[in-house]
Design a protein around this motif. Structure first.
Motif, short mmCIF file in Angstrom:
data_model
loop_
_atom_site.label_atom_id
_atom_site.label_comp_id
_atom_site.label_asym_id
_atom_site.label_seq_id
_atom_site.Cartn_x
_atom_site.Cartn_y
_atom_site.Cartn_z
N GLY A 252 0.87 -1.38 -0.12
CA GLY A 252 0.03 -0.05 -0.05
C GLY A 252 1.02 1.42 -0.14
N VAL A 253 2.16 1.26 0.77
CA VAL A 253 2.82 2.44 0.93
C VAL A 253 3.58 2.62 -0.45
CG1 VAL A 253 4.93 3.18 1.96
CG2 VAL A 253 3.12 2.36 3.29
N GLN A 254 4.01 1.35 -1.12
CA GLN A 254 4.95 1.41 -2.19
C GLN A 254 3.83 2.00 -3.39
OE1 GLN A 254 6.06 -2.45 -2.48
NE2 GLN A 254 8.01 -2.14 -1.42
N GLU A 255 2.66 1.75 -3.45
CA GLU A 255 1.61 2.09 -4.53
C GLU A 255 1.40 3.71 -4.22
OE1 GLU A 255 -1.56 -0.36 -4.25
OE2 GLU A 255 -0.80 -2.24 -4.92
N ALA A 256 1.29 4.15 -3.12
CA ALA A 256 0.97 5.42 -2.74
C ALA A 256 2.29 6.27 -3.08
CB ALA A 256 0.70 5.69 -1.44
N TRP A 257 3.23 5.80 -2.77
CA TRP A 257 4.81 6.58 -3.14
C TRP A 257 4.64 6.60 -4.75
CZ3 TRP A 257 8.00 9.77 -1.63
CH2 TRP A 257 9.33 9.86 -2.33
N LYS A 258 4.41 5.51 -5.32
CA LYS A 258 4.34 5.75 -6.79
C LYS A 258 3.45 6.73 -7.44
CE LYS A 258 5.92 1.04 -7.67
NZ LYS A 258 5.85 -0.43 -8.23
N ALA A 259 2.32 6.58 -6.80
CA ALA A 259 1.26 7.66 -7.04
C ALA A 259 1.70 9.03 -6.86
CB ALA A 259 -0.07 7.38 -6.57
N TYR A 260 2.31 9.16 -5.72
CA TYR A 260 2.88 10.54 -5.32
C TYR A 260 3.73 11.11 -6.25
CZ TYR A 260 5.67 14.17 -3.05
OH TYR A 260 6.55 15.12 -2.81
N ALA A 261 4.86 10.16 -6.47
CA ALA A 261 6.06 10.42 -7.24
C ALA A 261 5.63 10.85 -8.76
CB ALA A 261 6.85 9.38 -7.34
N ALA A 262 4.52 10.30 -9.22
CA ALA A 262 3.94 10.44 -10.67
C ALA A 262 3.28 11.81 -10.53
CB ALA A 262 2.96 9.37 -11.15
N ALA A 263 2.79 12.25 -9.68
CA ALA A 263 1.86 13.50 -9.19
C ALA A 263 2.81 14.68 -9.23
CB ALA A 263 1.19 13.54 -8.21
N ARG A 264 3.92 14.44 -8.49
CA ARG A 264 5.08 15.27 -8.30
C ARG A 264 5.73 15.65 -9.82
NH1 ARG A 264 9.84 13.37 -4.49
NH2 ARG A 264 9.96 12.07 -6.25
N GLN A 265 6.23 14.62 -10.37
CA GLN A 265 6.92 14.63 -11.58
C GLN A 265 6.05 15.28 -12.67
OE1 GLN A 265 9.78 14.04 -12.66
NE2 GLN A 265 9.69 14.50 -14.66
N ALA A 266 4.80 15.14 -12.69
CA ALA A 266 3.88 15.86 -13.38
C ALA A 266 3.84 17.43 -13.18
CB ALA A 266 2.28 15.35 -13.50
#
Length: 549
Positions: free
Chosen positions: A154-168
């Motif tokens: 769950g943490v790993q998926e949330a981190w990927k989502a955050y990293a993608a939003a930050r990169q966008a």
């Protein structure tokens, strides 16, 4: 558990087969006899990378085979990957003299990656290298999560989502938003729209162009037909004159109607030919226009992706780009909002993971210390320290195993706090705690007792034996004080001939076991040495040994 290991034409082994039991089994033998080769073979059958040449000199190939009792976790993985689960698993690995390797599960070819995943649910091999790896904070964090039953996904998926939003957001802010950029993008969009291309239009055009090209030849043929029919002195004129002359002839006048009918038929053919000629001329006039359209579409497709579909995708991207330029402030605000929302979700999940970790640390520290005391680390202190680190896919926690082995010694990271023998005991304590949680059926210790002796070795043997009450334990050891705890004893020996060396492995009976223990302890199997080992074995089995638990 491992039921059997068979090797053929494997390094120093001509052929050997070992049947293992549950409980604790030890493998002993003189240095260099090849006892670690058996553990290496198990490692290769678990998908390990083969180092060097494992094929016996003069042989074409080496064959390694392992028979194991399956487990629900292994059966589940087998089913997910199209294998039929069975009570017994047979893993076979064949290695050619050229170094090519093939692995099978129950006769079905598979990959080393799958074998690694499968056997990781059944077997844990612990060597001195694994002891070094256990000092790695990343491995320690993984062990803590394993003990806590914490799910990182769950943490790993949330981190990927955050990293993608930050990169966008970063990408959006780094884009060019000038009037020149807007003009350029708009011109491309207008160029695509002006073409008014339709799905499948190019294919239809190319088919029509082929038809129009064929019509040029048709026009020549039709002109020839019309020439034969209608030119001065042509077929129509000749047939008309024939009918007129026959009508005047008394002998043939009755047949003149037939000739007149033929004339009308030929005249109808001429009309159809003229219609066809007119149509062919229209197609020829359209050919230039169609070829111009074909060139336009091909040029656009090359410019915007290679096909109609790619061009339309590019058009959508251009449209979005225009919108981003015209409404960039709204875009920044929207992306920032998405970034904050993703960060909030991550932070919540990361905190929950941290709480799960922290909740078990006191119990885990106590368990490890308890086992350390059993291993005669009376003055040991052990502590799991947590510090907050930069957010990442594994959460916010930096975990370090700290230890002190002697009175007055400060707590320092494990790798700095223990000597070789102390570290071996501490690692055994850690293994004992963690292995009771992960469902592994077989634990293999490859000379984990390095650097210890005497009562300490007895304590380590006792700990391994206790572990074997719920797990199959295989142990390579050079210490009689460890081997004396075994339920089964195997000895590896080497026989050197004039041109070759062969290694053998045999199961020892009760008397041979005592003699082997005496040799290990004293260097020789005198009657007094054997009696000493018999007495020690009796104390171990009766629970009267001073380190028995």
């Amino acid at each position: 558990m491992i039921e059997q290991i068979t090797v053929q034409n494997y390094i120093l082994f001509d052929k050997a087969s070992v049947d293992f039991d549950s409980g604790m089994s030890v493998i002993t033998g003189e240095t260099g006899a090849g006892k670690s080769l058996l553990i290496d073979a198990i490692g290769y059958l678990c998908g390990g990378r083969i180092q060097g040449d494992v094929v016996r000199q003069g042989a074409d190939k080496a064959v390694l085979r392992m028979v194991l009792t399956s487990s629900p976790a292994a059966d589940s993985l087998l089913e997910e990957n199209g294998f039929e689960p069975e009570d017994v698993l047979t893993i076979t690995r064949t290695v050619s003299a050229a170094g090519k390797s093939q692995v099978r599960v129950n006769g079905q070819i598979t990959t080393l990656n799958f074998i690694r995943r499968l056997t990781s649910r059944l077997i844990d091999i612990h060597s001195q290298m694994d002891t070094i790896q256990l000092m790695d904070p990343a491995v320690q964090l993984e062990l803590l999560d394993q003990y806590a039953g914490a799910d990182r996904s769950g943490v790993q998926e949330a981190w990927k989502a955050y990293a993608a939003a930050r990169q966008a957001l970063v990408q959006a802010k780094n884009e060019t938003y000038s009037d020149e950029e807007l003009d350029f993008v708009t011109s491309q969009l207008n160029e695509i729209d002006a073409a008014k291309a339709r799905p499948g239009e190019l294919d239809q055009l190319q088919e029509a162009i082929k038809s129009a090209s064929r019509s040029q030849k048709t026009e020549e043929e039709v002109r020839e037909i019309l020439g034969l029919l209608k030119r001065d002195g042509g077929i129509l004129e000749s047939v008309y004159e024939l009918a007129r002359v026959m009508k005047r002839n008394p002998g043939l006048a009755g047949r003149s109607g037939e000739i007149q009918s033929l004339y009308f038929q030929l005249e109808s053919v001429g009309e159809e030919a003229q219609d066809q000629l007119d149509s062919v001329r229209d197609q020829a006039r359209d050919l230039d226009a169609m070829q111009d359209r074909e060139y336009q579409l091909k040029r656009l497709y090359r410019k915007y992706g290679g096909s109609y579909e790619s061009m339309m995708e590019k058009r959508q991207a251009l449209e979005q780009r225009v919108d981003r330029i015209l409404h960039r402030q709204d875009l920044f605000e929207r992306l920032e909002k998405q970034r904050k929302a993703a960060l909030a979700v991550y932070a919540e999940k990361a905190r929950a993971l941290s709480e799960a970790r922290m909740a078990v640390i006191p119990e885990l520290e106590q368990q490890i210390l308890s086992h350390a005391r059993d291993l005669m680390l009376e003055h040991a202190r052990f502590e799991i320290r947590r510090s907050e680190k930069t957010p990442g896919e594994n959460g916010l926690d930096e975990i370090t195993f700290m230890a002190s082995m002697n009175p007055g010694q400060p707590l320092t990271p494990v790798k700095q706090s223990a000597s070789g023998g102390e570290l071996s005991r501490l690692m055994l304590a850690l293994k004992t705690v963690f292995q009771t949680r992960d469902g592994i059926d077989t634990i293999i210790f490859d000379e984990i007792d390095t650097g210890v002796s005497g009562k300490v070795a007895l304590a380590m043997g006792s700990k391994m034996h206790r572990l074997s009450e719920s797990r199959q334990v295989l142990c390579i050891t050079h210490l009689a004080s460890v081997a004396v705890w075994a339920d089964s004893h195997f000895c590896v020996s080497k026989e050197a001939g004039q041109d070759s060396t062969t290694t053998h492995v045999s199961r020892l009976d009760a008397d041979d076991t005592l003699r082997e223990l005496a040799v290990m302890a004293h260097g020789h199997a005198t009657e007094q040495a054997v009696d000493g080992m018999r007495e020690l074995q009796k104390e171990v089995r009766n629970g009267t040994c001073s380190v028995s638990h």
